[in-house]
Design a protein around this motif. Structure first.
Motif, mmCIF file in Angstrom:
data_model
loop_
_atom_site.group_PDB
_atom_site.id
_atom_site.type_symbol
_atom_site.label_atom_id
_atom_site.label_comp_id
_atom_site.label_asym_id
_atom_site.label_seq_id
_atom_site.Cartn_x
_atom_site.Cartn_y
_atom_site.Cartn_z
ATOM 1 N N VAL A 149 56.048 -10.513 56.525
ATOM 2 C CA VAL A 149 57.198 -10.691 57.413
ATOM 3 C C VAL A 149 56.880 -10.108 58.797
ATOM 4 O O VAL A 149 57.128 -10.738 59.832
ATOM 5 N N ALA A 150 56.305 -8.907 58.787
ATOM 6 C CA ALA A 150 55.964 -8.257 60.060
ATOM 7 C C ALA A 150 54.942 -9.087 60.834
ATOM 8 O O ALA A 150 55.021 -9.211 62.065
ATOM 9 N N PHE A 151 53.999 -9.682 60.107
ATOM 10 C CA PHE A 151 52.985 -10.543 60.728
ATOM 11 C C PHE A 151 53.651 -11.678 61.506
ATOM 12 O O PHE A 151 53.320 -11.945 62.661
ATOM 13 N N GLY A 152 54.617 -12.340 60.850
ATOM 14 C CA GLY A 152 55.334 -13.443 61.500
ATOM 15 C C GLY A 152 55.958 -13.017 62.813
ATOM 16 O O GLY A 152 55.922 -13.750 63.804
ATOM 17 N N ARG A 153 56.514 -11.807 62.822
ATOM 18 C CA ARG A 153 57.147 -11.310 64.050
ATOM 19 C C ARG A 153 56.086 -10.953 65.091
ATOM 20 O O ARG A 153 56.253 -11.223 66.275
ATOM 21 N N MET A 154 54.995 -10.330 64.637
ATOM 22 C CA MET A 154 54.018 -9.820 65.602
ATOM 23 C C MET A 154 53.231 -10.939 66.265
ATOM 24 O O MET A 154 52.826 -10.807 67.415
ATOM 25 N N VAL A 155 52.976 -12.043 65.534
ATOM 26 C CA VAL A 155 52.257 -13.150 66.172
ATOM 27 C C VAL A 155 53.239 -14.223 66.655
ATOM 28 O O VAL A 155 52.828 -15.306 67.063
ATOM 29 N N ARG A 156 54.537 -13.880 66.599
ATOM 30 C CA ARG A 156 55.603 -14.768 67.047
ATOM 31 C C ARG A 156 55.500 -16.151 66.402
ATOM 32 O O ARG A 156 55.547 -17.176 67.076
ATOM 33 N N ASN A 157 55.287 -16.182 65.100
ATOM 34 C CA ASN A 157 55.245 -17.443 64.368
ATOM 35 C C ASN A 157 55.823 -17.239 62.966
ATOM 36 O O ASN A 157 55.105 -17.266 61.968
#
Lengths: 194, 577
Positions: B275-283
């Motif tokens: 989930v954090a990945f999605g936010r951090m790479v804005r995807n």
């Protein structure tokens, strides 16, 4: 940034995290929990007339027809060397162990003829210290314990029912009874004659 | 087939973990994007104190991937040396109530390598080897730092994927580390340890109790600060037990409540990290595809493992054991399992443990049915079903780069991933990162099976013995730490070989991954056109899954056929060995 300075930073960092996580954290938890939960924090030790007779959570060996028996243990119920047999599913040694235990039980208790044994009854646990048995195992043993102690069998069944742990929220985990608790209750209802 | 109860337990646990992972994933993104969280007023002073000790200048400067990697390695080496020294000299150190001597050098090396790499492979039994000082200062300590190391490396990798400055600033290693420690690991541990103690896990500096048993005789019951170790052991996906029996031991995992809690703790950060990945790479759409594919693999693994264990074995049936669950008894294959967990919660726990590269076990995998044990083995071979702190997700993304490349070739489009062109250098680095894994599993396993000092440590014969060795190197290569524990690993060969495999499996992989991230970060972003192959769709997710299974199958199928698959057929032909 010089190499020496990088190294010094890493050393300070390592020591700071070591003191925080390796020393302070466990020490704080010991202090808190010794106050909050002294019984559990010291190993759930059960005392009978001022003497420690074991831990409620650690299996111990019971012998003879007058007591509930825990599961077989490959480490002789010794908490200093916890562990299981680690024998594979098609191991010849496992097969021998299972058949020996089954034969011994069936010889001692002819009533078991034709009965499929509860699967925890002759298998050894992973810890070697399993303090519990399944309800089916307990009810089966209750038959001969009642006879040996001269107790009515419905009194035994009530005893087991009183100490039965049910699955959490009716879903998670398995029903079980704690062997030490059961045997201590047994000791109260019909004291041993020494 | 499995019972209805088992089905709903699996569904419930995965749903609870998933619903926790969304808010916690957002929280992780806040923590590592430097945004405010509700805990800042409480934790900022602690952070500032630590920055002050470490050095304010070093904790605020930007680092590129090389700088980040150097400081990661440097601190990890120092921690490894510290652990090694404590273990070697524990005989002269405090808190040693059972008077254990120092650990021998090979075992100390293996243990230090094991705990700094987040593997937690154990060639020793804790209660018969380690002083309480070692259990806290050399075992609980790296459980925090190895978890934080993995997490911050993943975060740096995510930043390199989203970098707009060519990757010159991937954050500061020390700053990220401190924030990971205080905000992700220490605070939950401080709060949750009393829950474990309440359920029966000891927390004391007394080394043992002596019991005068009901039927006579003495029992020495070792204990110590168990609960505080247990919480970080699971939250940090570490897995190393205080006792030899690990989470099968009633002091480590006394009740069904602790069993569920320990499972949820293992699942929390790896799931949230997607989930954090999605936010951090804005995807976030891409993150949802990844999360979905991982969740499907996890559910499949849980269903297969639980069904297999509930099915029992011909040897058990032949000995007159009830195989069908019910009537107040657990049925199935209870060899090496605890009554309070039964087959369902045991197989779930060990499967979660290998999917999330924890390595903790509440039942002995060596005694599992061939299929039940193979599930754990395959999860570690793929090493991307959520995985540990970021490692699983990064592996998954590397498979994704391959999937993009293969799909791009098939439909004749330029392979792009997250707005960057995938070219020779990226494919080279991705190949190396993926190939390290099978290489350090299959080569030393083959060596062990050919050498007398390798074979003599086996606890079982024939196919199962082969699986024991394959499992040991898979577990250490994946930095998992679970074992087919019949293998007696405390020999010079296994201590050193497994130790080296753990170090390579951790650091070489991390360096390739960071290099890959650095390479992508340095590239100009290409804008998305109608010609771009979209990676955030259901179709591509399916293709991604197929790539993972295909690459995994091609690499490991021969070993699996000779081990658990052959054993499955032999067992059902009623053979014993």
């Amino acid at each position: 940034m010089s190499r020496l300075e990088s190294f010094a930073t890493a050393v300070r960092f390592t020591l700071a995290t070591w003191i925080l996580c390796g020393l302070a954290y466990p020490a704080i938890e010991v202090a808190i929990n010794q106050v909050m939960f002294p019984f559990q924090a010291n190993g759930s030790l059960v005392q009978v007339s001022g003497k420690i007779v074991g831990s409620r959570l650690i299996g111990q060996r019971f012998l003879g027809a007058r007591w509930f028996h825990g599961r077989p243990s490959v480490v002789n119920d010794d908490p200093l060397t916890s562990g299981g047999s680690n024998l594979g599913p098609m191991s010849r040694r496992l097969k021998q162990h299972l058949i020996q235990r089954s034969m011994r039980l069936r010889k001692e208790h002819p009533g078991l003829r034709g009965v499929r044994l509860p699967s925890d009854m002759i298998t050894s646990s992973g810890s070697g210290l399993d303090p519990d048995i399944s309800p089916a195992n307990a009810y089966l043993q209750a038959r001969w314990i009642a006879r040996a102690r001269g107790l009515p069998s419905d009194a035994m069944d009530q005893l087991i029912a009183r100490h039965l742990h049910r699955p959490l929220l009716g879903l998670f985990g398995e029903p079980y009874v704690n062997v030490l608790t059961l045997n201590l209750a047994l000791m109260k209802t019909s004291p041993e004659v020494h | 087939m499995m019972t209805a109860d088992a089905f709903w337990q699996i569904v419930a646990i995965v749903l609870i973990a998933a619903s926790l992972s969304v808010p916690f994933g957002r929280y992780l993104a806040h923590v590592f994007m430097g945004e405010r969280t509700f805990l800042d007023p409480l934790l900022d002073p602690v952070d500032r104190l630590l920055y002050g000790i470490i050095g304010p200048a070093q904790t605020s400067r930007p680092m590129d991937w090389k700088d980040y990697a150097v400081h990661m390695l440097l601190t990890n080496v120092l921690m490894g040396v510290l652990i090694y020294v404590i273990l070697m000299f524990q005989g002269h150190l405090p808190l040693n109530p059972l008077h254990f001597a120092g650990v021998n050098p090979e075992l100390a090396f293996n243990t230090a390598a094991s705990f700094i790499t987040n593997t937690n492979w154990q060639n020793y039994g804790g209660e018969s080897t380690l002083s309480l000082f070692s259990q806290t200062a050399a075992i609980t300590f790296p459980m925090f730092t190895s978890a934080a190391t993995g997490l911050v490396v993943a975060v740096a990798f995510f930043r390199s994927l989203a970098a707009a400055d060519g990757g010159r600033n991937l954050g500061n290693f020390y700053r990220d580390f401190v924030r990971a420690l205080t905000r992700v690991f220490l605070l939950p541990c401080l709060i949750l340890t009393p829950v474990l103690v309440w359920q029966g896990s000891p927390e004391t500096f007394t080394g043992q109790a002596i019991a005068h048993l009901v039927q006579g005789g003495l029992q020495h019951i070792p204990m110590g600060p168990v609960a505080s170790l247990e919480v970080i052991k699971h939250l940090g996906t570490n897995g190393g037990g205080f006792f030899n029996a690990n989470s099968a031991h009633p002091f480590e995992n006394p009740t069904i409540i602790t069993n569920v809690l320990e499972m949820l703790l293992m699942m929390l950060t790896p799931m949230s990290l997607v989930v954090a990945f999605g936010r951090m790479v804005r995807n976030p759409r891409l993150a949802r595809v990844i999360y979905g594919v991982m969740a499907i693999m996890l559910m499949a693994a849980l269903f297969i493992a639980v069904s297999a264990e509930q099915g029992g074995t011909p040897v058990l049936a032949g000995a007159g054991v009830a195989i069908v669950h019910g009537g107040g008894q657990p049925g199935g294959n209870m060899v090496g399992k605890e009554v309070r967990f039964g087959n369902t919660q045991s197989a779930m726990f060990d499967t979660v443990s290998t999917a999330f590269t924890t390595g903790t076990v509440n039942s002995m995998l060596d005694s599992y049915t061939p299929v039940g044990g193979m599930v754990s083995l395959v999860l570690m071979m793929l090493n991307c079903v959520f995985g540990g702190k970021g490692v699983g997700l990064i592996n998954f993304l590397i498979y994704g780069i391959f999937a993009v490349f293969i799909a791009g070739l098939m439909v004749g489009r330029t392979p792009e991933f997250l707005g960057k062109k995938i070219e020779k250098r990226e494919i080279l680095l991705a190949s190396l990162a993926l190939l390290v894994h099978p290489l350090i599993i299959l080569v030393p396993a083959a060596w062990s099976l050919m050498a007398p000092y390798g074979v003599s440590a086996l606890g079982n014969t024939s196919m199962h013995g082969l699986t024991e060795v394959i499992y040991a190197f898979t577990s250490t290569a994946a930095n998992n730490g679970s074992a087919f524990a019949g293998l007696s690993g405390n020999t010079p060969w296994y201590n050193i070989a497994l130790g080296v495999v753990m170090l390579i499996g951790r650091y070489v992989s991390i360096i390739f991954m960071l290099a890959l991230g650095g390479s992508l970060a340095a590239k100009p972003a290409v804008s998305e056109t109608v010609g771009t192959l979209r990676t955030d769709t259901l179709l591509f997710g399916t293709f991604w899954l197929a790539t993972i299974l295909l690459v995994g199958a091609l690499t490991f199928l021969p070993a699996l056929v000779l081990g658990p698959i052959a054993e499955y057929f032999a067992m059902h032909a009623h053979l014993v060995s």
